[in-house]
Design a protein around this motif. Sequence first.
Motif, PDB file in Angstrom:
ATOM      1  N   ILE A 113      59.731  57.489  53.056  1.00  0.00           N
ATOM      2  CA  ILE A 113      59.082  57.759  51.759  1.00  0.00           C
ATOM      3  C   ILE A 113      60.037  57.369  50.622  1.00  0.00           C
ATOM      4  O   ILE A 113      59.636  56.741  49.635  1.00  0.00           O
ATOM      5  CB  ILE A 113      58.677  59.262  51.663  1.00  0.00           C
ATOM      6  N   PHE A 114      61.321  57.687  50.833  1.00  0.00           N
ATOM      7  CA  PHE A 114      62.330  57.374  49.827  1.00  0.00           C
ATOM      8  C   PHE A 114      62.419  55.846  49.600  1.00  0.00           C
ATOM      9  O   PHE A 114      62.465  55.356  48.466  1.00  0.00           O
ATOM     10  CB  PHE A 114      63.689  57.929  50.301  1.00  0.00           C
ATOM     11  N   PHE A 115      62.390  55.096  50.702  1.00  0.00           N
ATOM     12  CA  PHE A 115      62.480  53.625  50.615  1.00  0.00           C
ATOM     13  C   PHE A 115      61.260  53.037  49.886  1.00  0.00           C
ATOM     14  O   PHE A 115      61.396  52.157  49.020  1.00  0.00           O
ATOM     15  CB  PHE A 115      62.579  53.039  52.032  1.00  0.00           C
ATOM     16  N   LEU A 116      60.105  53.567  50.213  1.00  0.00           N
ATOM     17  CA  LEU A 116      58.866  53.076  49.602  1.00  0.00           C
ATOM     18  C   LEU A 116      58.849  53.351  48.097  1.00  0.00           C
ATOM     19  O   LEU A 116      58.499  52.458  47.286  1.00  0.00           O
ATOM     20  CB  LEU A 116      57.674  53.763  50.279  1.00  0.00           C
ATOM     21  N   VAL A 117      59.286  54.569  47.750  1.00  0.00           N
ATOM     22  CA  VAL A 117      59.313  54.933  46.319  1.00  0.00           C
ATOM     23  C   VAL A 117      60.315  54.032  45.575  1.00  0.00           C
ATOM     24  O   VAL A 117      60.031  53.532  44.478  1.00  0.00           O
ATOM     25  CB  VAL A 117      59.648  56.430  46.147  1.00  0.00           C
ATOM     26  N   SER A 118      61.485  53.809  46.197  1.00  0.00           N
ATOM     27  CA  SER A 118      62.508  52.957  45.567  1.00  0.00           C
ATOM     28  C   SER A 118      61.969  51.529  45.370  1.00  0.00           C
ATOM     29  O   SER A 118      62.207  50.896  44.334  1.00  0.00           O
ATOM     30  CB  SER A 118      63.772  52.873  46.440  1.00  0.00           C
ATOM     31  N   LEU A 119      61.249  51.045  46.378  1.00  0.00           N
ATOM     32  CA  LEU A 119      60.687  49.683  46.300  1.00  0.00           C
ATOM     33  C   LEU A 119      59.685  49.560  45.145  1.00  0.00           C
ATOM     34  O   LEU A 119      59.741  48.612  44.353  1.00  0.00           O
ATOM     35  CB  LEU A 119      59.999  49.333  47.626  1.00  0.00           C
ATOM     36  N   LEU A 120      58.848  50.579  45.036  1.00  0.00           N
ATOM     37  CA  LEU A 120      57.853  50.570  43.965  1.00  0.00           C
ATOM     38  C   LEU A 120      58.514  50.634  42.594  1.00  0.00           C
ATOM     39  O   LEU A 120      58.104  49.929  41.652  1.00  0.00           O
ATOM     40  CB  LEU A 120      56.879  51.740  44.140  1.00  0.00           C
ATOM     41  N   ILE A 121      59.561  51.472  42.494  1.00  0.00           N
ATOM     42  CA  ILE A 121      60.289  51.567  41.212  1.00  0.00           C
ATOM     43  C   ILE A 121      60.935  50.204  40.896  1.00  0.00           C
ATOM     44  O   ILE A 121      60.897  49.725  39.759  1.00  0.00           O
ATOM     45  CB  ILE A 121      61.348  52.696  41.276  1.00  0.00           C
ATOM     46  N   GLY A 122      61.501  49.586  41.956  1.00  0.00           N
ATOM     47  CA  GLY A 122      62.140  48.254  41.775  1.00  0.00           C
ATOM     48  C   GLY A 122      61.150  47.219  41.293  1.00  0.00           C
ATOM     49  O   GLY A 122      61.435  46.433  40.382  1.00  0.00           O
ATOM     50  N   ILE A 123      59.995  47.238  41.918  1.00  0.00           N
ATOM     51  CA  ILE A 123      58.955  46.260  41.517  1.00  0.00           C
ATOM     52  C   ILE A 123      58.524  46.497  40.070  1.00  0.00           C
ATOM     53  O   ILE A 123      58.398  45.576  39.264  1.00  0.00           O
ATOM     54  CB  ILE A 123      57.743  46.342  42.488  1.00  0.00           C
ATOM     55  N   ARG A 124      58.378  47.776  39.760  1.00  0.00           N
ATOM     56  CA  ARG A 124      57.974  48.124  38.383  1.00  0.00           C
ATOM     57  C   ARG A 124      59.062  47.737  37.385  1.00  0.00           C
ATOM     58  O   ARG A 124      58.785  47.210  36.316  1.00  0.00           O
ATOM     59  CB  ARG A 124      57.682  49.643  38.347  1.00  0.00           C
ATOM     60  N   TRP A 125      60.299  47.993  37.801  1.00  0.00           N
ATOM     61  CA  TRP A 125      61.446  47.707  36.930  1.00  0.00           C
ATOM     62  C   TRP A 125      61.574  46.199  36.637  1.00  0.00           C
ATOM     63  O   TRP A 125      61.853  45.792  35.526  1.00  0.00           O
ATOM     64  CB  TRP A 125      62.715  48.240  37.632  1.00  0.00           C
ATOM     65  N   THR A 126      61.394  45.406  37.676  1.00  0.00           N
ATOM     66  CA  THR A 126      61.545  43.923  37.511  1.00  0.00           C
ATOM     67  C   THR A 126      60.219  43.247  37.174  1.00  0.00           C
ATOM     68  O   THR A 126      60.147  42.017  37.160  1.00  0.00           O
ATOM     69  CB  THR A 126      62.105  43.291  38.795  1.00  0.00           C
ATOM     70  N   LYS A 127      59.227  43.990  36.898  1.00  0.00           N
ATOM     71  CA  LYS A 127      57.888  43.454  36.565  1.00  0.00           C
ATOM     72  C   LYS A 127      57.373  42.539  37.680  1.00  0.00           C
ATOM     73  O   LYS A 127      56.795  41.474  37.418  1.00  0.00           O
ATOM     74  CB  LYS A 127      57.937  42.666  35.241  1.00  0.00           C
ATOM     75  N   GLY A 128      57.641  42.923  38.899  1.00  0.00           N
ATOM     76  CA  GLY A 128      57.121  42.168  40.043  1.00  0.00           C
ATOM     77  C   GLY A 128      57.819  40.850  40.301  1.00  0.00           C
ATOM     78  O   GLY A 128      57.242  39.947  40.916  1.00  0.00           O
ATOM     79  N   ALA A 129      59.083  40.729  39.806  1.00  0.00           N
ATOM     80  CA  ALA A 129      59.796  39.444  39.918  1.00  0.00           C
ATOM     81  C   ALA A 129      60.019  39.057  41.373  1.00  0.00           C
ATOM     82  O   ALA A 129      59.752  37.905  41.762  1.00  0.00           O
ATOM     83  CB  ALA A 129      61.129  39.530  39.193  1.00  0.00           C
ATOM     84  N   GLY A 130      60.482  39.967  42.158  1.00  0.00           N
ATOM     85  CA  GLY A 130      60.758  39.684  43.572  1.00  0.00           C
ATOM     86  C   GLY A 130      59.503  39.280  44.310  1.00  0.00           C
ATOM     87  O   GLY A 130      59.504  38.323  45.095  1.00  0.00           O
ATOM     88  N   TYR A 131      58.447  39.975  44.003  1.00  0.00           N
ATOM     89  CA  TYR A 131      57.156  39.689  44.642  1.00  0.00           C
ATOM     90  C   TYR A 131      56.685  38.285  44.285  1.00  0.00           C
ATOM     91  O   TYR A 131      56.269  37.512  45.150  1.00  0.00           O
ATOM     92  CB  TYR A 131      56.145  40.751  44.185  1.00  0.00           C
TER      93      TYR A 131
END
Lengths: 171, 251
Positions: B21-39
Amino acid sequence: MIKNNNNILNFLVILSLPILIIISPNWLKLNGVTPCWPVIFLLPFSIINKPWNSLITAFLLGIFVDSFTFSDVSYIPSLLILSILFSTYGLFNKKVELFFNIGLMAVFGTAFVGFSIWIQKIILYSVLRNNWFHSWSIYILTSEVIITGLVAPFVSSWLLIAYRKNYNKNF
Amino acid sequence: MIKARGKIGFHSFLRSRFWAIFFLVSLLIGIRWTKGAGYLDFYSILLKPILPGTAQKEWIMEGLNTERNILIKLLEEDNNRLRRALSLKEFNSEQRISAAVISRSSRNWWKQLEINKGSKNGILKGQTVIGPGGLVGLIDSVTPLTARVRLLTDPGHKVGAWIDRAKSHGILTGMGTDRPKLIFLNKNSLAEIGDIVTTSPASSLLPPNLTIGIVKFVNEKALPSPYAIVQLTASPGAIDWIQVLKNDDQK
């Protein structure tokens, strides 16, 4: 048989003249300029013939050569004068077969023909009178004189010897 | 009995489901933070093999060329229709006779070419001769099987010419050299070095808009009229094949 030889020689001369003018092989050109073939062919004939015969031949040769160019300026006036000069010279100088002598005559003849064409063009085209220094004319004249001077000693002297042999046999 | 510290600390965290759960939440925060750049980067890497390549570029260029050719064809037809209405000379690209140069005299007293097509092929005196690069000269005389072309460089040879940029007419006159002289009809030619010289669009003798050459020198102060020296775009000294343009009324 002797008569036949003379006819064959005349036939070859008449045949080779248009061929040389039309084909104008590149290895016989200097800066893209061909030798003055009418002078090369007229010179030996005029030397061994009398002025009247030369004059008629020059006139016919002029008509023939003019047919390969535009009908603006003509070879005829210069060839007529040259035929008289060459035949008069030939009457009094029997040793003109000399290699350099015939080359020199061809050089002067070509220069005369070249100047004649140049002057006729200046008279005919007013645009050429705006500037009296025509680099193209000097270029053609110089190249034509040099290449004719190089070719004539071989062709004209050979023709002269051939004409002389036939002439002596006939008369 | 005392338990080892490790087993109640990080080990119990790993053993539990909480890390996922921690990893998933961190990933979502990361995506939100970078505006989906990695994706988006990942998506672009995935798409790279199927993106439009060089082959597709060629297809597009081919399509563009076809479109332009059609456009040129339509404009030519339109132009011809208007020229017919104004009783001007037409330029029909389909009515051409190809011929080989059989004898060349571009540097002698007479600047001329002999070609292997004559009156039997429909060639007439005065027809326009073009080569790779543009206008070469005009037909001077015709025999049943050959024709003689008088080059633009021949001394005294005159054709009408036009500079589109300056909108000025002139007479292109052969001077014996490789560069003919363009004598302008107006006092102020407004021509400049580099201007393109073509046949006049209003000409009734030559087809319109045929390229002749490029202005190399201009003398505005010359009397009685200014002139320019033109470098021809077609080189008669090197041309082995030419095309003769038929007249409008010829079939």
